[in-house]
Design a protein around this motif. Sequence first.
Motif, short mmCIF file in Angstrom:
data_model
loop_
_atom_site.label_atom_id
_atom_site.label_comp_id
_atom_site.label_asym_id
_atom_site.label_seq_id
_atom_site.Cartn_x
_atom_site.Cartn_y
_atom_site.Cartn_z
N PHE A 93 24.79 -26.04 -27.06
CA PHE A 93 25.63 -26.86 -26.16
C PHE A 93 27.34 -27.38 -25.52
N ILE A 97 27.49 -23.80 -22.79
CA ILE A 97 26.99 -24.41 -22.03
C ILE A 97 28.09 -24.89 -21.58
N THR A 108 21.96 -25.90 -15.37
CA THR A 108 23.08 -26.69 -16.47
C THR A 108 21.89 -28.29 -15.27
N TYR A 112 19.18 -34.52 -18.03
CA TYR A 112 19.57 -34.86 -19.60
C TYR A 112 20.78 -34.02 -19.58
N MET A 113 21.11 -32.99 -18.56
CA MET A 113 21.79 -31.94 -18.97
C MET A 113 23.14 -32.23 -18.19
N MET A 117 26.81 -33.12 -20.25
CA MET A 117 28.24 -32.46 -19.72
C MET A 117 28.76 -33.43 -19.13
#
Length: 158
Positions: A93, A97, A108, A112-113, A117
């Motif tokens: 993560f 990411i 992404t 949630y992502m 982020m």
Amino acid sequence: MLVNVALVLGTFLFMEGVAWFTHKYVMHGFLWSWHRDHHNHHNGFFEINDLFAVVFSLTAIGMFLAGVAIPELSFLTWIGAGVTLYGLFYFIFHDIIVHRRVKMKIDTSGRYMQRIMRAHYIHHKVHSKEGAEAFGFLYAPKKYDRPVKTAKTEVKAG
């Protein structure tokens, strides 16, 4: 067997709290000297901040070694596995990411992502020891959700 699985999963979940506490009170506290380069531009691939990963890795390795060497402490093997699993998710993560330290194409677009982020990017708007928010790594409160964009519907004139 179920106890071992519970130890791994429980440790994994507990590690988010440990990471939050460490990030807020250690990284943004007395070891800001290690974490500073992560919030500010630096040259090269590695950061002094990477020493935190070394410390957590050595902790997990120590648990594995103790759990294997001392039968009465075999439960530490499973706790070490939970710490390692959290570290793997953190690396994927945080480093791959979010910060793109390893170039990979990853979708992404999920809610949630996007939330996690956004929370992390808000955290990084602050380049000093004080004033940051959102110290979690794999969890962020709903306040970091972006409003969901909906397609405009056409209104027909009567």
